[in-house]
Design an enzyme around this catalytic site. Structure first.
Site, PDB file in Angstrom:
ATOM      1  N   ASP A   1       0.789  -1.243   0.000  1.00 19.78           N
ATOM      2  CA  ASP A   1       0.000   0.000   0.000  1.00 19.78           C
ATOM      3  C   ASP A   1       0.823   1.296   0.000  1.00 19.78           C
ATOM      4  O   ASP A   1       0.490   2.238   0.718  1.00 19.78           O
ATOM      5  CB  ASP A   1      -0.971   0.012   1.197  1.00 19.78           C
ATOM      6  CG  ASP A   1      -1.973  -1.135   1.149  1.00 19.78           C
ATOM      7  OD1 ASP A   1      -1.899  -1.969   0.239  1.00 19.78           O
ATOM      8  OD2 ASP A   1      -2.834  -1.207   2.060  1.00 19.78           O
TER       9      ASP A   1
ATOM     10  N   LYS B   1      -6.822  -5.189  -3.181  1.00 23.33           N
ATOM     11  CA  LYS B   1      -7.597  -5.718  -2.053  1.00 23.33           C
ATOM     12  C   LYS B   1      -8.567  -4.669  -1.541  1.00 23.33           C
ATOM     13  O   LYS B   1      -8.372  -3.477  -1.776  1.00 23.33           O
ATOM     14  CB  LYS B   1      -6.655  -6.169  -0.938  1.00 23.33           C
ATOM     15  CG  LYS B   1      -5.814  -5.029  -0.410  1.00 23.33           C
ATOM     16  CD  LYS B   1      -4.799  -5.507   0.586  1.00 23.33           C
ATOM     17  CE  LYS B   1      -3.970  -4.370   1.119  1.00 23.33           C
ATOM     18  NZ  LYS B   1      -4.734  -3.354   1.849  1.00 23.33           N
TER      19      LYS B   1
ATOM     20  N   CYS C   1      -2.173  -2.743   7.617  1.00 24.26           N
ATOM     21  CA  CYS C   1      -2.023  -3.661   6.483  1.00 24.26           C
ATOM     22  C   CYS C   1      -0.730  -4.461   6.520  1.00 24.26           C
ATOM     23  O   CYS C   1      -0.716  -5.637   6.140  1.00 24.26           O
ATOM     24  CB  CYS C   1      -2.187  -2.900   5.184  1.00 24.26           C
ATOM     25  SG  CYS C   1      -3.888  -2.326   4.973  1.00 24.26           S
TER      26      CYS C   1
HETATM   27  C1  VGL Z   1      -4.865   0.661   5.516  1.00 25.85           C
HETATM   28  C2  VGL Z   1      -6.535   1.540   6.814  1.00 25.85           C
HETATM   29  C3  VGL Z   1      -7.433   1.365   5.802  1.00 25.85           C
HETATM   30  C4  VGL Z   1      -3.424   0.295   5.393  1.00 25.85           C
HETATM   31  C5  VGL Z   1      -5.759   0.469   4.487  1.00 25.85           C
HETATM   32  O1  VGL Z   1      -2.904   0.225   4.255  1.00 25.85           O
HETATM   33  O2  VGL Z   1      -2.786   0.068   6.447  1.00 25.85           O
HETATM   34  N1  VGL Z   1      -5.257   1.176   6.676  1.00 25.85           N
HETATM   35  N2  VGL Z   1      -7.041   0.824   4.630  1.00 25.85           N
END
Ligand code: VGL
Ligand code: ZN
Length: 208
Positions: free
Chosen positions: A13, A111, A156
């Site tokens: 991410d 995802k 994540c």
């Molecule tokens: C994430 C909160 C919501 C992350 C993703 O990448 O850690 N955190 N969506």
């Protein structure tokens, strides 16, 4: 530490919305990018995860009237922390950070695509039943060890590392190539959970 050819780097991410200035900024999230690039250059197998939500996703506070970001609500699969709208499919915020330079990435796992289910982990969605296919991909390619870097360490990255262990992989988190949201003690809790699960917490110097 030599890097075994049976290992993969999982880059979690590293997207504009998680960088300062984005919708769900992780403090210092941009600072990891050069290090992630250097680490990536050491791995033959690089896999990136991309948070990729439809508009109106169940994890967005805006989908729950009367609630705001960081509230916790009950969804059919359990407790869900609510977030600002982020990483909406096709939006600039969902794109990878422009400084990310990993052209040999072979797989991008998207995802959180199911409108009703969040997915912090790159392996398993928050209902703990819907798989992304990543474990099967790694196993078919003979990979037994994953190194996890990216954002956010306490969400994540942690869930990806925990699920890697649960799926039978050796798992390491390269701590200085991650940054945390650290909401309500979530960073300390994440470190504890990963240690208990046998996730190795290492530094980039151990690999570079
Ligand atoms: C994430 C909160 C919501 C992350 C993703 O990448 O850690 N955190 N969506
Ligand atoms: Zn998300």
């Amino acid at each position: 530490m030599p890097i075994s050819p049976r290992s993969a780097l999982l880059v979690i991410d590293v997207q504009n919305d998680f960088i300062p200035g984005g919708r769900l900024p992780v403090p210092e999230g941009d600072l990891i990018v050069p290090l992630v690039n250097r680490l990536g250059a050491r791995f033959k197998q690089v896999i990136a995860a991309q948070d990729w939500h439809p508009a109106g996703h169940a994890s967005f506070a805006s989908s729950h009237p009367g609630h705001g970001p960081y509230d916790v609500v009950h969804l059919p699969y359990g407790e869900q922390t609510l977030w600002p709208d982020h990483c909406v499919q096709g939006s600039p915020g969902a794109e990878f950070h422009p400084g990310l330079d990993l052209p040999h990435t072979q797989l991008i796992i998207r995802k959180g695509c199911n409108p009703d289910i969040d997915s912090y982990s790159a392996f398993l969605e928050a209902d703990r039943a819907t798989v992304t296919g990543l474990a099967g991909y790694l196993k078919e390619r003979g990979i037994d060890t994953v190194y996890v870097v990216g954002l956010a360490l306490d969400f994540c990255v942690m869930f990806t590392a925990l699920d890697a262990r649960a799926a039978g992989f050796n798992a390491f988190v390269v701590m200085d190539a991650c940054r945390a949201i650290d909401h309500n003690g979530s960073l300390a809790a994440a470190v504890e959970r990963m240690q208990v699960a046998g996730v190795g917490l290492i530094q980039s110097n151990d690999l570079l």
